[in-house]
Write a protein that holds these residues in place. Structure first.
Motif, PDB file in Angstrom:
ATOM      1  N   GLY A 144      77.342  82.970  32.520  1.00 58.57           N
ATOM      2  CA  GLY A 144      77.947  81.679  32.437  1.00 58.57           C
ATOM      3  C   GLY A 144      77.963  80.918  33.720  1.00 58.57           C
ATOM      4  N   GLY A 145      78.052  81.600  34.679  1.00 56.63           N
ATOM      5  CA  GLY A 145      78.292  80.958  36.201  1.00 56.63           C
ATOM      6  C   GLY A 145      79.824  80.827  36.452  1.00 56.63           C
ATOM      7  N   VAL A 146      80.846  81.437  35.742  1.00 56.78           N
ATOM      8  CA  VAL A 146      82.353  81.765  35.927  1.00 56.78           C
ATOM      9  C   VAL A 146      82.568  82.225  37.268  1.00 56.78           C
ATOM     10  CG1 VAL A 146      84.654  82.158  34.950  1.00 56.78           C
ATOM     11  CG2 VAL A 146      82.782  81.340  33.399  1.00 56.78           C
ATOM     12  N   ALA A 147      82.101  83.284  37.398  1.00 54.07           N
ATOM     13  CA  ALA A 147      82.379  84.223  38.592  1.00 54.07           C
ATOM     14  C   ALA A 147      81.887  83.398  39.680  1.00 54.07           C
ATOM     15  CB  ALA A 147      81.833  85.834  38.419  1.00 54.07           C
ATOM     16  N   SER A 148      80.807  83.000  39.922  1.00 51.17           N
ATOM     17  CA  SER A 148      80.441  82.517  41.060  1.00 51.17           C
ATOM     18  C   SER A 148      81.081  81.125  41.258  1.00 51.17           C
ATOM     19  CB  SER A 148      78.773  82.309  41.009  1.00 51.17           C
ATOM     20  OG  SER A 148      78.449  81.438  39.952  1.00 51.17           O
ATOM     21  N   GLY A 149      81.358  80.376  40.306  1.00 46.01           N
ATOM     22  CA  GLY A 149      82.327  79.338  40.401  1.00 46.01           C
ATOM     23  C   GLY A 149      83.546  79.561  41.077  1.00 46.01           C
TER      24      GLY A 149
END
Length: 589
Positions: free
Chosen positions: A120-125
């Motif tokens: 979901g892109g949480v880590a990169s965010g």
């Protein structure tokens, strides 16, 4: 009186003053002219307009507010003038030209980076927001998931609550760069691959040199501003204080997130453990059902407890996220009021259940069963508790409770709340009275539960064997069931209590009287063979002792002793002594 104009900017309607509209129109036309030959011109213009609309929304209090020329000037100062970012072909010649980039204050905001995501892109965010390589954030999620299991819930909550970086402006804010014309242009142009690798490398090198020069110039400008005392000492001090306050606020936000997350996880585990007890057999949950005298469904009670406690902890978790994430997506008023309604319903439901549960103990009634014993005034009666392997502390009435199946396979409550009393009687024969008591919501229910108590005893010759426990079926619930055994012995009878009756005897029979022969008289119980040195009264009060030496009471800072010598009382400041010589009081003051 000024004329107002309605405009549609990036899909959003605004009311704008005519003068402000003309200035904004000229500004947008200048931007369009500056990007006439630029690659991705349409995308750049669209993102610039979207960013301007976003800045207007931040300054508009309501839908009817009119945008004035002041707001337009503020937006232009943030976005910058088109000529500030023009880089023409001369920079590729031998003598490099220097362009100056206008800095604007920008704060990094948390978004989900779906362009560099696995789920979901949480880590990169989070990596962008914290300035940490994404690989370390992902390793932390793995540890949380396989370690304590909290990572799944945290990831899902962040996935739901943290918005995705969709527009170019949001992607720029995610990295902490100022959202102005230059960065929007750069972000969009980076997405095109129409330029050859060589030109890209040259452009990158030139761009880096220009950027470094601009930063250097901007740094020098900023230094000159500070040196020229554009900020007073007190302004600087206030900034430092606010910086530390922000750090403290972030730390508090982290604590709130951790507390809220762990509480929610514990509640979810507890709800599944109790709420699905009929599906999963969990040891010890049968005690909850037995204590549930009001017959409230366990799943309903556990669900209400989950909402009553879990909703406040959810908002605690949400508050921590709001502190850490400036642009956190709101859950919406509908969700907030729905949760508030669920919480109020849960509180009211638990109060009703509590009242219903308490009402099951409103009445305490007893039934009495009497039987004669073939014991006369000249006999000696020996009393003992029977051996059993059912209860853990089989000879202690204070800590023995068990739920097990009886010989018929019925779930049964076993309780050692038994009390033994001895009273004298003028009758020629002794008799025993078994008083059974229980609680209920009304007289009839309490009597019914008392009658359903089973208690056994046997008399073999002159030996009376008492069961150390009572029993009742689990359907009668735990209703403070008790059994009081009263022995009415003729005056002159001798009684001997076995050592295993020590914890069941009434306080009128001292515990040191066990294993001694006791005479039953009209005045009470007299020990025939007790040594005077053995005199001692056991009372369940800390720091209080009553024996042959008198009464002694010890406190943290005081001491009282009463014996045949008199009364002695001491504290930190006062000493009191009362004896045959009179009253003596000493004080440190």
């Amino acid at each position: 009186m000024n004329k107002t104009v309605n405009i549609n900017l990036a899909g959003t309607f605004f009311h704008i003053d005519e003068d402000a509209y003309l200035k904004l129109q000229h500004y947008l036309e200048a931007i369009k002219r500056s990007f006439t030959d630029s690659q991705g011109r349409n995308e750049i213009i669209a993102d610039i307009e979207a960013r301007i609309a976003e800045l207007f929304n931040e300054r508009v209090q309501n839908d009817r507010q009119v945008i004035r020329i002041k707001e337009v000037d503020e937006v232009i100062s943030i976005m910058g003038q088109p000529e500030d970012y023009l880089v023409d072909d001369e920079i590729f010649e031998d003598e490099p030209q220097t362009s100056y980039e206008r800095k604007s204050s920008a704060s990094k905001k948390l978004f989900r980076d779906t362009e560099n995501s696995y789920i979901g892109g949480v880590a990169s965010g989070l990596g962008h927001y914290l300035g940490i390589d994404t690989i370390w954030i992902r390793l932390l999620w793995v540890l949380l998931i396989f370690g304590m299991g909290t990572g799944i819930l945290l990831y899902i909550l962040l996935w739901i609550l943290v918005p995705e970086a969709k527009t170019t402006a949001e992607k720029i804010m995610m990295t902490g760069e100022p959202v102005n014309i230059s960065n929007i242009e750069k972000k969009i142009k980076d997405g095109f691959e129409t330029v050859t690798e060589t030109v890209s490398d040259v452009a990158k090198n030139v761009s880096d040199s220009v950027s470094n020069a601009a930063k250097k110039v901007d740094f020098n400008k900023q230094g000159n501003k500070i040196k020229s005392s554009s900020k007073t000492f007190f302004d600087t001090l206030a900034d430092v204080i606010m910086f530390f306050f922000k750090i403290i606020a972030k730390f508090i936000g982290i604590i709130l997130i951790l507390v809220g997350a762990f509480a929610l996880i514990a509640l979810i585990i507890g709800w599944f453990s109790v709420g699905v007890a009929n599906v999963v057999n969990i040891p010890g949950l049968d005690l909850i059902d037995i204590a549930n005298a009001g017959n409230t469904p366990i799943w309903l009670a556990s669900l209400l407890v989950f909402f009553a406690i879990g909703i406040p902890f959810f908002f605690l978790f949400y508050l921590g996220l709001k502190i850490l994430v400036n642009n956190l997506k709101s859950i919406g008023n509908i969700a907030k009021f729905t949760l508030l309604g669920l919480w109020l319903i849960s509180i009211i439901g638990l109060v009703v259940m509590g009242i219903r549960q308490a009402s099951e103990h409103a009445f305490n009634e007893r039934v009495i069963e009497k039987q004669e014993l073939l014991i006369t005034a000249n006999d000696t009666l020996e009393v003992k508790m029977t051996d059993n392997d059912l209860l853990r502390n089989r000879y202690d009435r204070h800590d023995s409770f068990k739920v097990a199946s009886n010989e018929k396979g019925e779930k049964t409550i076993y309780n050692s709340d038994i009390l033994i009393l001895v009273k004298s009687t003028t009758d020629s024969l002794a008799h025993i009275s078994i008083e059974k008591s229980a609680d209920g919501r009304d007289y009839e229910k309490a009597i019914e539960r008392a009658k359903n108590i089973h208690y056994n005893y046997t008399l073999k010759g002159n030996e009376l064997n008492l069961d150390p426990y009572l029993s009742t079926l689990s359907k009668n619930k735990f209703s403070d069931q008790e059994v009081t055994v009263i022995l009415y012995l003729p005056e002159g009878t001798v009684a001997k209590f076995n050592n295993n009756t020590k914890h069941f005897l009434n306080y009128r029979i001292p515990s040191n009287y066990v294993n001694h022969y006791l005479n039953v008289t009209e005045e009470g119980i007299i020990c025939n063979d007790c040594d005077d040195d053995e005199f001692e009264v056991n009372i369940d009060v800390p720091n209080v002792k009553i024996d042959k030496n008198g009464i002694e009471i010890k406190g943290d800072k005081s001491h009282l002793k009463i014996n045949d010598e008199g009364i002695n009382a001491e504290s930190e400041e006062v000493k009191l002594k009362i004896d045959g010589d009179g009253i003596n009081i000493k004080s440190d003051n």
